[in-house]
Design a protein around this motif. Structure first.
Motif, PDB file in Angstrom:
ATOM      1  N   ILE A 202       0.879  -1.168   0.000  1.00 53.39           N
ATOM      2  CA  ILE A 202       0.000   0.000   0.000  1.00 53.39           C
ATOM      3  C   ILE A 202       0.914   1.215   0.000  1.00 53.39           C
ATOM      4  N   PRO A 203       1.157   1.765  -1.208  1.00 52.72           N
ATOM      5  CA  PRO A 203       2.162   2.835  -1.315  1.00 52.72           C
ATOM      6  C   PRO A 203       1.895   3.971  -0.345  1.00 52.72           C
ATOM      7  N   VAL A 204       0.611   4.285  -0.121  1.00 53.41           N
ATOM      8  CA  VAL A 204       0.290   5.420   0.735  1.00 53.41           C
ATOM      9  C   VAL A 204       0.889   5.246   2.132  1.00 53.41           C
ATOM     10  N   VAL A 205       1.025   4.006   2.574  1.00 52.86           N
ATOM     11  CA  VAL A 205       1.583   3.755   3.905  1.00 52.86           C
ATOM     12  C   VAL A 205       3.013   4.285   3.980  1.00 52.86           C
ATOM     13  N   GLU A 206       3.774   3.958   2.924  1.00 51.09           N
ATOM     14  CA  GLU A 206       5.154   4.448   2.912  1.00 51.09           C
ATOM     15  C   GLU A 206       5.196   5.972   2.871  1.00 51.09           C
ATOM     16  N   TRP A 207       4.299   6.547   2.076  1.00 50.65           N
ATOM     17  CA  TRP A 207       4.333   8.006   1.907  1.00 50.65           C
ATOM     18  C   TRP A 207       3.908   8.734   3.178  1.00 50.65           C
ATOM     19  N   ILE A 208       2.867   8.212   3.838  1.00 50.44           N
ATOM     20  CA  ILE A 208       2.432   8.867   5.078  1.00 50.44           C
ATOM     21  C   ILE A 208       3.580   8.825   6.085  1.00 50.44           C
ATOM     22  N   GLU A 209       4.264   7.711   6.124  1.00 48.20           N
ATOM     23  CA  GLU A 209       5.395   7.617   7.043  1.00 48.20           C
ATOM     24  C   GLU A 209       6.483   8.615   6.654  1.00 48.20           C
ATOM     25  N   GLU A 210       6.794   8.629   5.368  1.00 43.92           N
ATOM     26  CA  GLU A 210       7.866   9.487   4.877  1.00 43.92           C
ATOM     27  C   GLU A 210       7.539  10.968   5.078  1.00 43.92           C
ATOM     28  N   ILE A 211       6.307  11.366   4.754  1.00 45.30           N
ATOM     29  CA  ILE A 211       5.970  12.786   4.752  1.00 45.30           C
ATOM     30  C   ILE A 211       5.508  13.284   6.118  1.00 45.30           C
ATOM     31  N   TYR A 212       4.694  12.469   6.831  1.00 44.33           N
ATOM     32  CA  TYR A 212       4.098  12.952   8.078  1.00 44.33           C
ATOM     33  C   TYR A 212       4.732  12.335   9.324  1.00 44.33           C
ATOM     34  N   ASN A 213       5.381  11.199   9.121  1.00 44.12           N
ATOM     35  CA  ASN A 213       6.023  10.505  10.232  1.00 44.12           C
ATOM     36  C   ASN A 213       5.071  10.298  11.421  1.00 44.12           C
TER      37      ASN A 213
END
Lengths: 459, 459
Positions: free
Chosen positions: B401-412
């Motif tokens: 689920i790409p969004v999972v990686e992005w939320i982590e990367e961007i919002y931590n």
């Protein structure tokens, strides 16, 4: 040679082309059942044309599949030989349609070529024979030899029913020799008589893994991917040296003699790079591309499919994968045995976790080779040379015409392979065409050849 | 826990299912441009439902691609955390259509399951969240926590525009934690929280040989067959031990610890043979199927095509062949680097006589792993356990689920992966479905979880 017949063809050239066009307009694709009506239309066309010319016993024979068009002409006298003229009115599918520059079933002349599916293979060449018969009948009131016409509708799908017919109606179809124009010249305007053809056989490989497409994230790592399994199977069948790696495949293949290699080297073949657009040719290790195409067996994948083919991505493990393969065979290879070797190989290398089904092609053919010194072949070569103004050469070719093997097997008569196609005809491809020059000179050849046949047998 | 909200969901179950059906009826297939109107219809559906519930700032954001539906609820008070709820309203294509037992976009209940494309992935699970929000608003007049809703329409095609949006509108989308219900349980009725997801990357391989399909008899032996070349390339990428043979592929992959192997062994996973119909599972040498699917990288061919696929045979050498591949990645593997390794490998093994083009997937994602001891995750597990009456387990899974990686990367921020699907849901396949039992207990879980979040932060 009949000057009147020649004149007739010249005077009526435009009408002849018009008549050919109505033949080419019929999409008589034999492999696809949606074209069943068109198949019948093409057979009707031939039936009425043959009747018009003055043939007798014109009929459409029910073969169980697509009809076979038969006709006879017996009035040339018992001292004149009878030819069995064979051709086919069915054509290959036209797809991919978007690659055609003009509609496949709307003939169009561009730069001296007639573009249409079947223009060369084989409607165009069948038509030339009929036009020459018409010219003789209209000008001399008779044909210079006796003729049996056999035009089938299943050549592109293996001629299965023709084989049965030729065996069951041996009396009806028997003749002194056979003539077939379903091949080509090695180069445009280079008279070419084929003295050898390849045989063929084929299979469809079906690989089944899971019973439905799976999410590649959930199941990747638990099941065998059928497309990967198929890739492994296919890659194990021919190596990068273009050598077929199926055990026993080359057993019995007669080695290429130095003489024949010399003969092949001297054939001015086509420039494969420019006619196909490949960056470089590749061929079996130890053989040139000309040697491989003409005289060595081949193995080709004709199509492959499995899983998602649409726009974008679909992250699945496909349930199934399929490949269609055919082999072209040379003398010494038995199609049945080759099929068995292929099937055994496929099952041997098939990985665990998938099931593999091999569907054999129903029909196959042995390779064919004839003696170039045969008198009937020499006469054809003489007429060919005169009409084209260039010495005829003798070559072997990679194509397969199953009927050639069957006529030899069942009737044991000489077969003259007198083809007028050219390497640029794009048979089986988009933008198939036939040069009008071949059309004119080919008919010239036939007018001469029939006179030659007649004159010889009178002396 | 809100008893009124629970009662509301129970009293209005039939109407809720009806409302879900109108959502499922919209064929919002994101990968196919013919469905653009349906995509908009699905976004409209969400926009009006969120407004009805009482969300504020409800809007369809123009992402450049399919619209993203956004909404906010800020009235829970500043002492209560804000959740970013993410879901997607787009679905996979429904083909092959003939394998569906009921129409993919006409929901039908059979044996306690709701059958429709998107029933599980992800419309059904998105709907559960909205229904729970509705229940709270209708019974208590407010939500127990602050909410930002982010429902996109491009998950099945890589979420490219979502990534831009999350980066560009950081202020708007920021929250204290995120909740995503786009995954499943390891077995029906077995509460499951994902603590790890795989990343992914992919490529399309295009092999071109001759510039048009060639007659296999005329040209077999002179040119490289693109399908055979592609088979050799693919076969060189993963061996029969299911080990990826692309150099460097496993570099940096953390070894599977004995503890984690034990954890995986104890997960009551699905019976792959019965759920997929394969005769036996296969997995990477040295790993079980469960270990491979959950915690080891994978390489899959999603689709392949080239040459003739129709009825009967067509004796051609195809001009082109194409394969679509995707890899699922684990922590330690960088998608960009993997793409480079794949491309380098493909070009290295590509045989002479064909040209090979590798088209990289535009988007890819790193793998994700979270600490199961996080307090927000523990609360989710508690609610999940209570609603289903069975202890929640923690697993890693093969999906991405790409969004999972992005939320982590961007919002931590912590991400809670709270999925209610089951192994029998047939995501991405014909006959996708979702158990009504998951629907009821999943909403029960959410009602409990939001109360838990609220109560804790008050203490």
């Amino acid at each position: 040679m009949s000057k009147q017949a020649m004149q007739y063809l010249s005077d009526n050239r435009a009408q002849m082309l018009e008549k050919l066009n109505s033949f080419l307009k019929i999409p008589s694709v034999s492999t696809d059942s949606v074209h069943k009506k068109d198949i019948n239309k093409a057979a009707d066309y031939l039936e009425s044309y043959l009747s018009e010319i003055g043939f007798e016993k014109v009929e459409q024979q029910d073969t169980g599949g697509h009809p076979l068009v038969y006709a006879e002409y017996n009035k040339a006298g018992s001292d004149v030989p009878t030819v069995l003229f064979y051709g086919h009115y069915d054509v290959q599918p036209a797809d991919p349609l978007e690659e055609w520059k003009s509609e496949p079933f709307t003939p169009e002349i561009r730069d001296g070529r007639l573009y249409a599916r079947g223009a060369s293979d084989d409607k165009g060449q069948v038509f030339m024979h009929l036009a020459v018969f018409e010219a003789y009948m209209k000008t001399e009131g008779k044909l210079p030899l006796n003729v049996k016409v056999c035009i089938e509708g299943e050549e592109e799908i293996g001629s299965e029913n023709l084989y049965k017919t030729l065996r069951e109606k041996k009396e009806q179809f028997n003749a002194d020799f056979a003539v077939i124009s379903d091949s080509g010249m090695v180069a445009e305007n280079q008279p070419t008589i084929l003295y050898g053809l390849k045989g063929f056989t084929g299979s469809e490989i079906n690989v089944t893994g899971p019973d439905h497409d799976l999410h590649s994230g959930m199941y990747g790592g638990a099941v065998r991917n059928p497309v990967m399994a198929l890739s492994h199977i296919l890659a194990s069948m021919k190596n990068e040296d273009e050598v077929v790696t199926v055990e026993g495949f080359y057993d019995g293949v007669e080695p290429l003699s130095d003489d024949e290699r010399e003969l092949i080297r001297n054939v001015q073949g086509e420039d494969f790079e420019s006619s196909t657009g490949v960056s470089e040719t590749v061929s079996e290790k130890g053989y040139t591309a000309k040697e491989h195409t003409m005289a060595r067996p081949t193995f080709e994948i004709n199509g492959i499919y499995g899983g998602y083919q649409g726009e974008g991505t679909k992250t699945i493990i496909p349930s199934t994968a399929t490949a269609k393969i055919t082999c072209r065979l040379v003398p010494g290879q038995d199609p049945e045995r080759i099929q068995e070797l292929l099937e055994a190989h496929i099952h041997k290398v098939a990985p665990a976790g998938v099931s593999v089904d091999v569907k054999k092609e129903k029909l196959s053919a042995k390779a064919y080779k004839v003696e170039p010194e045969n008198a009937l072949i020499k006469k054809a070569a003489k007429s060919y040379t005169e009409a084209f103004g260039k010495e005829t050469i003798y070559v072997r070719m990679g194509g397969s015409i199953p009927v050639v093997e069957w006529i030899e097997e069942i009737y044991n008569i000489p077969i003259v392979l007198l083809g007028f196609g050219t390497p640029d005809d794009r048979l089986h491809s988009p933008n198939e065409s036939f040069p009008l020059d071949s059309f004119d000179k080919g008919m010239d050849t036939l007018v001469r050849y029939w006179s030659e046949i007649n004159s010889k047998d009178k002396h």
